[in-house]
Design an enzyme around this catalytic site. Structure first.
Site, PDB file in Angstrom:
ATOM      1  N   ASP A 286       0.801  -1.221   0.000  1.00 38.68           N
ATOM      2  CA  ASP A 286       0.000   0.000   0.000  1.00 38.68           C
ATOM      3  C   ASP A 286       0.837   1.275   0.000  1.00 38.68           C
ATOM      4  O   ASP A 286       0.393   2.305  -0.517  1.00 38.68           O
ATOM      5  CB  ASP A 286      -0.951   0.002   1.192  1.00 38.68           C
ATOM      6  CG  ASP A 286      -2.149  -0.933   0.977  1.00 38.68           C
ATOM      7  OD1 ASP A 286      -2.298  -1.425  -0.155  1.00 38.68           O
ATOM      8  OD2 ASP A 286      -2.906  -1.168   1.924  1.00 38.68           O
ATOM      9  N   TYR A 370      -9.993  -0.851   2.760  1.00 39.43           N
ATOM     10  CA  TYR A 370      -9.523  -0.806   4.149  1.00 39.43           C
ATOM     11  C   TYR A 370      -9.237   0.613   4.605  1.00 39.43           C
ATOM     12  O   TYR A 370      -8.813   1.474   3.817  1.00 39.43           O
ATOM     13  CB  TYR A 370      -8.253  -1.646   4.316  1.00 39.43           C
ATOM     14  CG  TYR A 370      -8.524  -3.044   4.839  1.00 39.43           C
ATOM     15  CD1 TYR A 370      -8.847  -3.262   6.173  1.00 39.43           C
ATOM     16  CD2 TYR A 370      -8.462  -4.144   4.001  1.00 39.43           C
ATOM     17  CE1 TYR A 370      -9.101  -4.527   6.658  1.00 39.43           C
ATOM     18  CE2 TYR A 370      -8.714  -5.427   4.467  1.00 39.43           C
ATOM     19  CZ  TYR A 370      -9.037  -5.610   5.796  1.00 39.43           C
ATOM     20  OH  TYR A 370      -9.296  -6.867   6.269  1.00 39.43           O
TER      21      TYR A 370
END
Length: 621
Positions: A286, A370
């Site tokens: 990420d 998320y």
């Protein structure tokens, strides 16, 4: 225009100045985009010696028409180009995903006839309800993919404006998109799995009976913020922010003594464990692939932070190298944290209680499904703690049948694949100076023998780490790592130290021969110790997107340089392995992970004996 301190985040004016230098150098065309732009931090020694006058900005450039890549460094102080290096996508991988890639991929996929037919065949007649989700491609050595800039695309159905698209995955279908050619070059259409029908909307009637909790500090907070310099009790530090790392802390000291020069979480890898043909590639770095700082939330009082709050804005660059301000990106506040210490003495009759308090420095980022909250805590007793709060929506799939081993059924026909979240902390240690070392400390019970007739003996053994290497945690031995300064002692003659307490958990579970194992090598050890090198900022290497692997920490330690009494960096891997529960759907209650750094002989005795008794305690005074 220039910031007042060499470690301050890049300002809006500095982003524009750097862009102007690149434009004058002839490096910007109408099709040039900025995949990353941030502070090129000066070497540690220059900052410590107050010898820094040059503010530099680093950028990753991509020509979206040709695919050409470049890594550049600009001096905004002098207004000139310091470095320009062309990148080879076959060897270096790709630069991070652009913001505009999301909209562009949506157009590319929707216009592909084969994809349209595959969606309609699954009973979805209104293509306007389909939500296209472009995902980083990883690297698998597939023929024809070498050197290409690609994403792999999954899709979901959103039946209304308020519907949760994650509730309706279109499974068994994946489109591989070439971002430079602007086309779907391969379609994976391996199974007509049903689209789960149940709604995932989680707003509904609210429970009653929860009465308000008010947190007040009538005299204001105990901390002082001057620009990016933060002081609280005996702590002092500087706050940084970067598009790739998000929040970073610099020059952390307590009682005027340095502890950490720089602390950040520069990478995480999220590998999913479903090997199906349309899902095997689901592995996300990420930080290096998406840049988590770009997706920082604007925090709201009463929602994200409670009490007497101070906020800092963050400035990041957009795809065109122009500044974008994220309002209230960083939250600062104090929290009561229960009992600090307490004793009722059976001999002198005294009863004393002190309450713990901590300073909280945090930000939240949303990366796709998320949401991650990053929290640094400083305590009155010299403890430093880091915690990630993971929440948001779990990734979903169609659940193919009873006892499917790679996913959990969380709603009728809806699966949630197993996965890991493995974070890497970079801790540039400076415990009472630049001369540091690491000892691995294990606990042992002793066998019954002449010196231990009743079998109750308990000892510690310490192993000094002398060269760069990676180490594993061991919960059975209570393993911790003591970071000490061999040249500084406390009043007992012991070297001053801080101890890293890990949260032992599974490391990367991908097979050792996999390409993921090569790309995420940092996640194969709980601890790494390296000699400080200003160029070694990222645990998986500078360029992560579509990189073939072998970069980052495993490469950094190949030289096996001396780390015994030198300037060292400690890296710590931590995070949960998540087999989702039905209780995690449709929105996941917070899951926590992190680590703690506790002083161990850094102080001569309990440093909180001067903390006053609580004002409202009946025994105060």
């Amino acid at each position: 225009m220039a910031s007042s301190h060499p470690l301050d985040p890049v300002s809006a004016d500095e982003f524009l100045a750097a862009r102007d230098v690149l434009e004058k150098a002839g490096l910007l065309s109408p099709s040039t985009r900025f995949a990353y732009m941030g502070l090129d931090e000066p070497p540690k020694q220059d900052v410590l010696e107050d010898d820094v006058v040059d503010r530099r900005v680093r950028a990753f450039l991509i020509d979206v028409a040709t695919g050409e890549l470049a890594d550049v460094v600009v001096s905004v102080s002098r207004g000139d180009l310091i470095r320009h290096r062309a990148l080879d996508p076959k060897a270096d991988g790709q630069v991070p995903i652009l913001d505009e890639d999301f909209a562009r991929v949506d157009e590319i996929v929707r216009s592909d006839p084969q994809w349209q037919q595959a969606v309609v065949r699954r009973g979805i007649t209104d293509l306007a309800t389909v939500r296209v989700c472009p995902l980083t491609a990883g690297w698998y050595g597939h023929p024809g993919e070498e050197g290409r800039r690609i994403v792999r695309v999954l899709a979901f159905v959103q039946e209304s404006a308020t519907d949760l698209a994650w509730a309706h995955p279109i499974d068994g279908l994946a489109a591989y998109v070439d971002l430079i050619e602007g086309r779907v070059y391969q379609l994976i259409d391996e199974a007509d799995l049903p689209v789960p029908p149940e709604s995932g909307v989680y707003q509904g009637p609210e429970r009653t009976g929860l009465r308000p909790i008010e947190i007040t500090q009538p005299d204001g907070p105990s901390f002082r913020l001057d620009g990016h310099l933060l002081e609280w009790q005996n702590w002092s530090l500087r706050i940084g922010f970067d598009a790739r790392e998000g929040l970073s802390l610099h020059q952390i000291s307590v009682d005027g003594r340095p502890v950490i020069y720089r602390a950040s979480i520069p990478e995480m890898v999220v590998p999913y464990g479903d090997p199906g043909p349309a899902r095997y590639f689901q592995t996300y770095f990420d930080n290096g692939e998406y840049l988590i700082g770009k997706f920082a939330n604007s925090l709201e009082l009463g929602c994200d932070c409670l009490g007497e709050i101070a906020y800092l804005d963050a400035v990041v660059a957009d795809d065109h190298g122009r500044p974008r301000t994220i309002r209230n990106a960083i939250c600062l506040h104090e929290e009561d944290f229960g009992i600090l210490w307490k004793h009722t003495d059976i001999f002198n009759g005294s009863s004393q209680t002190r309450r713990q308090r901590r300073l909280v420095i945090s930000f939240f980022t949303t990366v796709g499904n998320y949401d991650y909250g990053y929290y640094w805590y400083l305590y009155l007793d010299g403890t430093i703690e880091f915690e990630v709060k993971l929440t948001g929506v779990i990734w979903t799939s169609s659940y193919p049948g009873k006892d499917y081993p790679y996913a959990t059924e969380v709603a009728p026909g809806l699966g949630a694949p197993a996965h890991q979240h493995l974070f890497s902390a970079r801790l540039d240690m400076m415990v009472d100076g630049l001369t540091n070392a690491v000892e691995e400390v294990d606990l042992h019970g002793q066998p019954i023998g002449p010196g231990n007739p009743y079998g109750n003996a308990l000892i510690r053994t310490s192993t000094r780490l002398t060269t760069e290497d990676g180490r594993l945690a061991d919960a059975d031995r209570g393993r911790v790592w003591r970071i000490l300064n061999p040249q500084q002692s406390n009043r007992l003659g012991q070297p001053v130290a801080y101890v890293l307490h890990p949260q032992p958990a599974p490391l990367l579970l991908a097979a050792e021969g996999s390409t993921l194992f090569q790309r995420a090598g940092f996640a194969t050890r709980h601890l790494w110790v390296t000699q400080y090198d200003a160029a070694e900022r990222y645990p998986a290497g500078d360029f992560v997107n579509q990189h073939p692997g072998g970069d980052g920490l495993p490469r950094y330690v190949e030289a096996a340089e001396d780390v015994d009494g030198t300037d060292i960096v400690v890296w710590h891997t931590f995070g949960p392995t998540h087999f989702p529960r039905p209780e995690d759907w449709p929105v996941m209650p917070v899951e926590r992970c992190g680590f703690t750094l506790k002083p161990a002989g850094f102080f001569d005795r309990n440093p909180t004996l001067d903390v006053p008794a609580p004002a409202h305690c009946h025994h105060a005074g």
